[in-house]
Structures are given as structure tokens and as C-alpha cells.
Design a protein around this motif. Structure first.
Motif, PDB file in Angstrom:
ATOM      1  N   ALA A   1       0.824  -1.214   0.000  1.00  0.00           N
ATOM      2  CA  ALA A   1       0.000   0.000   0.000  1.00  0.00           C
ATOM      3  C   ALA A   1       0.857   1.263   0.000  1.00  0.00           C
ATOM      4  CB  ALA A   1      -0.935  -0.003   1.207  1.00  0.00           C
ATOM      5  N   ASP A   2       2.030   1.200   0.614  1.00  0.00           N
ATOM      6  CA  ASP A   2       2.933   2.355   0.675  1.00  0.00           C
ATOM      7  C   ASP A   2       3.814   2.489  -0.567  1.00  0.00           C
ATOM      8  OD1 ASP A   2       1.940   2.969   3.163  1.00  0.00           O
ATOM      9  OD2 ASP A   2       3.627   2.105   4.266  1.00  0.00           O
ATOM     10  N   GLY A   3       3.690   1.553  -1.514  1.00  0.00           N
ATOM     11  CA  GLY A   3       4.473   1.634  -2.748  1.00  0.00           C
ATOM     12  C   GLY A   3       5.926   1.230  -2.593  1.00  0.00           C
ATOM     13  N   LEU A   4       6.244   0.407  -1.590  1.00  0.00           N
ATOM     14  CA  LEU A   4       7.619  -0.013  -1.345  1.00  0.00           C
ATOM     15  C   LEU A   4       7.999  -1.261  -2.140  1.00  0.00           C
ATOM     16  CD1 LEU A   4       7.651   0.426   2.541  1.00  0.00           C
ATOM     17  CD2 LEU A   4       8.322   2.081   0.781  1.00  0.00           C
ATOM     18  N   ILE A   5       7.008  -1.907  -2.738  1.00  0.00           N
ATOM     19  CA  ILE A   5       7.179  -3.191  -3.425  1.00  0.00           C
ATOM     20  C   ILE A   5       6.770  -3.059  -4.883  1.00  0.00           C
ATOM     21  CG2 ILE A   5       6.381  -5.602  -3.459  1.00  0.00           C
ATOM     22  CD1 ILE A   5       7.967  -4.887  -0.947  1.00  0.00           C
ATOM     23  N   ALA A   6       7.480  -3.766  -5.750  1.00  0.00           N
ATOM     24  CA  ALA A   6       7.110  -3.852  -7.169  1.00  0.00           C
ATOM     25  C   ALA A   6       6.970  -5.326  -7.529  1.00  0.00           C
ATOM     26  CB  ALA A   6       8.188  -3.203  -8.034  1.00  0.00           C
ATOM     27  N   CYS A   7       5.944  -5.657  -8.307  1.00  0.00           N
ATOM     28  CA  CYS A   7       5.711  -7.040  -8.730  1.00  0.00           C
ATOM     29  C   CYS A   7       5.725  -7.110 -10.248  1.00  0.00           C
ATOM     30  CB  CYS A   7       4.361  -7.546  -8.221  1.00  0.00           C
ATOM     31  SG  CYS A   7       4.225  -7.584  -6.433  1.00  0.00           S
ATOM     32  N   GLU A   8       6.569  -7.988 -10.782  1.00  0.00           N
ATOM     33  CA  GLU A   8       6.605  -8.211 -12.224  1.00  0.00           C
ATOM     34  C   GLU A   8       5.391  -9.045 -12.626  1.00  0.00           C
ATOM     35  OE1 GLU A   8      10.184 -10.150 -13.399  1.00  0.00           O
ATOM     36  OE2 GLU A   8      11.454  -8.701 -12.373  1.00  0.00           O
ATOM     37  N   ARG A   9       4.733  -8.663 -13.682  1.00  0.00           N
ATOM     38  CA  ARG A   9       3.591  -9.419 -14.218  1.00  0.00           C
ATOM     39  C   ARG A   9       2.568  -9.771 -13.142  1.00  0.00           C
ATOM     40  NH1 ARG A   9       7.973 -12.636 -16.396  1.00  0.00           N
ATOM     41  NH2 ARG A   9       7.259 -14.175 -14.932  1.00  0.00           N
ATOM     42  N   GLY A  10       2.303  -8.833 -12.267  1.00  0.00           N
ATOM     43  CA  GLY A  10       1.307  -9.070 -11.222  1.00  0.00           C
ATOM     44  C   GLY A  10       1.728 -10.174 -10.276  1.00  0.00           C
ATOM     45  N   CYS A  11       0.826 -11.080 -10.001  1.00  0.00           N
ATOM     46  CA  CYS A  11       1.083 -12.147  -9.034  1.00  0.00           C
ATOM     47  C   CYS A  11       1.852 -13.323  -9.624  1.00  0.00           C
ATOM     48  CB  CYS A  11      -0.234 -12.654  -8.466  1.00  0.00           C
ATOM     49  SG  CYS A  11      -1.192 -11.393  -7.644  1.00  0.00           S
ATOM     50  N   ALA A  12       2.161 -13.299 -10.899  1.00  0.00           N
ATOM     51  CA  ALA A  12       2.818 -14.438 -11.535  1.00  0.00           C
ATOM     52  C   ALA A  12       4.332 -14.302 -11.582  1.00  0.00           C
ATOM     53  CB  ALA A  12       2.282 -14.609 -12.952  1.00  0.00           C
ATOM     54  N   GLY A  13       4.863 -13.136 -11.276  1.00  0.00           N
ATOM     55  CA  GLY A  13       6.287 -12.906 -11.466  1.00  0.00           C
ATOM     56  C   GLY A  13       7.064 -12.764 -10.175  1.00  0.00           C
ATOM     57  N   LEU A  14       8.187 -12.091 -10.303  1.00  0.00           N
ATOM     58  CA  LEU A  14       9.070 -11.866  -9.174  1.00  0.00           C
ATOM     59  C   LEU A  14       8.723 -10.564  -8.467  1.00  0.00           C
ATOM     60  CD1 LEU A  14      12.489 -12.861 -10.765  1.00  0.00           C
ATOM     61  CD2 LEU A  14      11.033 -14.236  -9.265  1.00  0.00           C
ATOM     62  N   VAL A  15       9.042 -10.527  -7.195  1.00  0.00           N
ATOM     63  CA  VAL A  15       8.817  -9.353  -6.374  1.00  0.00           C
ATOM     64  C   VAL A  15      10.153  -8.636  -6.203  1.00  0.00           C
ATOM     65  CG1 VAL A  15       8.154  -8.579  -4.065  1.00  0.00           C
ATOM     66  CG2 VAL A  15       6.906 -10.436  -5.165  1.00  0.00           C
ATOM     67  N   SER A  16      10.129  -7.325  -6.254  1.00  0.00           N
ATOM     68  CA  SER A  16      11.347  -6.546  -6.028  1.00  0.00           C
ATOM     69  C   SER A  16      11.010  -5.327  -5.183  1.00  0.00           C
ATOM     70  CB  SER A  16      11.967  -6.118  -7.357  1.00  0.00           C
ATOM     71  OG  SER A  16      11.079  -5.309  -8.078  1.00  0.00           O
ATOM     72  N   VAL A  17      12.048  -4.668  -4.720  1.00  0.00           N
ATOM     73  CA  VAL A  17      11.877  -3.443  -3.943  1.00  0.00           C
ATOM     74  C   VAL A  17      11.754  -2.293  -4.938  1.00  0.00           C
ATOM     75  CG1 VAL A  17      12.936  -1.943  -2.221  1.00  0.00           C
ATOM     76  CG2 VAL A  17      13.217  -4.420  -2.043  1.00  0.00           C
ATOM     77  N   SER A  18      10.739  -1.470  -4.779  1.00  0.00           N
ATOM     78  CA  SER A  18      10.536  -0.323  -5.666  1.00  0.00           C
ATOM     79  C   SER A  18      11.582   0.753  -5.376  1.00  0.00           C
ATOM     80  CB  SER A  18       9.136   0.257  -5.459  1.00  0.00           C
ATOM     81  OG  SER A  18       9.069   0.879  -4.187  1.00  0.00           O
ATOM     82  N   GLU A  19      11.621   1.765  -6.210  1.00  0.00           N
ATOM     83  CA  GLU A  19      12.539   2.886  -5.965  1.00  0.00           C
ATOM     84  C   GLU A  19      12.232   3.549  -4.616  1.00  0.00           C
ATOM     85  OE1 GLU A  19      15.493   5.440  -5.908  1.00  0.00           O
ATOM     86  OE2 GLU A  19      15.302   3.807  -7.355  1.00  0.00           O
TER      87      GLU A  19
END
Length: 75
Positions: free
Chosen positions: A45-63
Motif C-alpha cells: 500500500a505504501d508503494g515499497l514493493i514492485a511485482c513483475e507481471r502481477g502475481c505471476a512474477g518476481l517481487v522486487s523493492v521499488s525505488e
């Protein structure tokens, strides 16, 4: 002094940043049913996480999440 919630959020961001993790793996490790420690949900909710291809991909830390980590390291 950091709260327990902030400390856990930083731990999660560091863990995600350390190596690639799938969405399912991150949820398995970090999702909680405790409303006081909704670390994963709050980070999303705070925008700290980025997800590739929604729930099907890898999770990364956003900028924004990387900035939070850098700020905590300086403190």
C-alpha cells in the motif's frame, strides 16, 4: 527509535532485495493474519514493493522502497 512495524518492514525489504523471490514465496514468508503486523500489505500500500507481471512474477523493492532502505542505513 524505530517501531517494531518499521523494523520488520526494513527486514522484509532487505530480504526481498537480497535475491529474487517469487510472489508466492514472499506471501508465504511475510503475509500475516495479525492486523497489527500487516507488514506485506502495508509495504504494498505504501508503494515499497514492485511485482513483475502481477502475481505471476518476481517481487522486487521499488525505488521508493530503496530510498527507505538507504535512509534507514544512514540513520
Amino acid at each position: 527509535m524505530a517501531t517494531a512495524h518499521e523494523t520488520l518492514t526494513l527486514q522484509m525489504l532487505e530480504w526481498i532485495q537480497s535475491q529474487p523471490h517469487s510472489y508466492a514465496e514472499v506471501l508465504d514468508v511475510w503475509r500475516s493474519s495479525c492486523p497489527r503486523l500487516a507488514i506485506w500489505e502495508d509495504a504494498c500500500a505504501d508503494g515499497l514493493i514492485a511485482c513483475e507481471r502481477g502475481c505471476a512474477g518476481l517481487v522486487s523493492v521499488s525505488e521508493k522502497g530503496r530510498r527507505r532502505l538507504r535512509a534507514a542505513q544512514r540513520a
